[in-house]
Enzyme design. Structure first.
Site, mmCIF file in Angstrom:
data_model
loop_
_atom_site.group_PDB
_atom_site.id
_atom_site.type_symbol
_atom_site.label_atom_id
_atom_site.label_comp_id
_atom_site.label_asym_id
_atom_site.label_seq_id
_atom_site.Cartn_x
_atom_site.Cartn_y
_atom_site.Cartn_z
ATOM 1 C CG ASP A 65 -1.838 1.222 1.244
ATOM 2 O OD1 ASP A 65 -2.773 1.263 0.432
ATOM 3 O OD2 ASP A 65 -1.599 2.125 2.072
ATOM 4 C CD GLU A 158 -4.685 1.378 -2.568
ATOM 5 O OE1 GLU A 158 -5.815 1.559 -2.076
ATOM 6 O OE2 GLU A 158 -3.719 2.117 -2.332
ATOM 7 C CG ASP A 240 -0.933 3.589 5.421
ATOM 8 O OD1 ASP A 240 -1.992 3.944 4.865
ATOM 9 O OD2 ASP A 240 -0.075 4.398 5.846
#
Length: 260
Positions: A65, A158, A240
């Site tokens: 992340d 992501e 996170d």
């Protein structure tokens, strides 16, 4: 613009076949003597690649992340912070820029004013600082991307739309300083180079708002909430780190993962 640089002497550790179109010469503008740098692109066989690169014996799946505060939060619990050279050297950069603007130079084109010697010296100092900032950032990104690629067989990330994120004036400078877009580019080509897999979640997948323990979604989570507190199961975990675990669970199922 083509130019004749003359004969350039260099040493090759191994004999390679070099095409003329694959040789690029550039000059370093941060020194007064303009030292040339030569980059050569050549093809290599898979056998030669295996001989010169250590084999990777790691089949872990790792969630990554990316962010501003912690540049990379991994699903194994490790957090990696970026050096942020622009933020660290911003005051010096402003000072050198002011000094340069005060030196005698041409304010407009073709007005007959020559650049003074002090202007050239100040310009050189400013160029050196810009190069230092860029080199610090690139050094960090290259080392981190190589370490991640060599550590895990599959990376889960992501799908961030960095261009849209840069439209936020409050985050634009910090995002440019950590350079998430360049980091993703390095990961992509190094993954192909080493034969690794990169999986990306949909841009609208709520990895930060989803609880990694029970799967419930906390819709009222804001950017200021750095700790995720689930109202259903009571789990308390770093925001996170929670997102990195969710990326692995969302993209990969039934595969050995490296979770804390």
């Amino acid at each position: 613009m083509a130019a004749n640089y003359g004969a350039i002497r260099f040493f090759l550790a191994t004999i390679v076949e070099v095409k003329k179109s694959s040789v690029k010469v550039r000059y370093n503008n941060t020194t007064s003597d303009f030292v040339p740098y030569v980059s050569i692109q050549t093809d290599t066989t898979q056998e030669e690649f295996n001989r010169t690169h250590k084999p990777i014996k790691n089949n872990h799946t790792l969630g990554v992340d990316t962010g501003i505060k912690a540049f990379a939060s991994l699903s194994n619990g490790l957090q990696i912070f970026a050096p942020k050279p622009l933020n660290r050297l911003a005051r010096r950069l402003k000072r050198l820029s002011r000094q340069l603007s005060k030196k005698r130079h041409s304010k407009t084109k073709n007005n007959g004013v020559k650049k003074s010697a002090n202007f050239l010296k100040a310009s050189l100092r400013l160029n050196r600082l810009h190069t230092r900032i860029a080199n610090t950032r690139n050094n960090f990104l290259h080392k981190l991307s190589t370490a991640l690629i060599r550590h895990a067989k599959t990376l889960c990330l992501e799908s961030l739309k960095v261009k849209n994120m840069l439209k936020n004036s409050k985050l634009a400078k910090a995002l440019s300083d950590v350079s998430i877009s360049a980091f993703n580019t390095l990961l992509e080509y190094k993954a192909k180079y080493y034969g690794r897999a990169i999986l990306r979640a949909d841009a609208f997948y709520p990895s930060s708002k989803t609880c990694s323990s029970c799967g419930s979604v906390k819709k009222d989570l804001t950017l200021n909430d750095r700790v995720y507190k689930c109202g259903v199961c009571g789990a308390v975990v770093d925001r996170d780190f929670n997102a990195s675990i969710n990326l692995v669970k969302h993209l990969v199922s039934g595969v050995p993962t490296e979770l804390a």
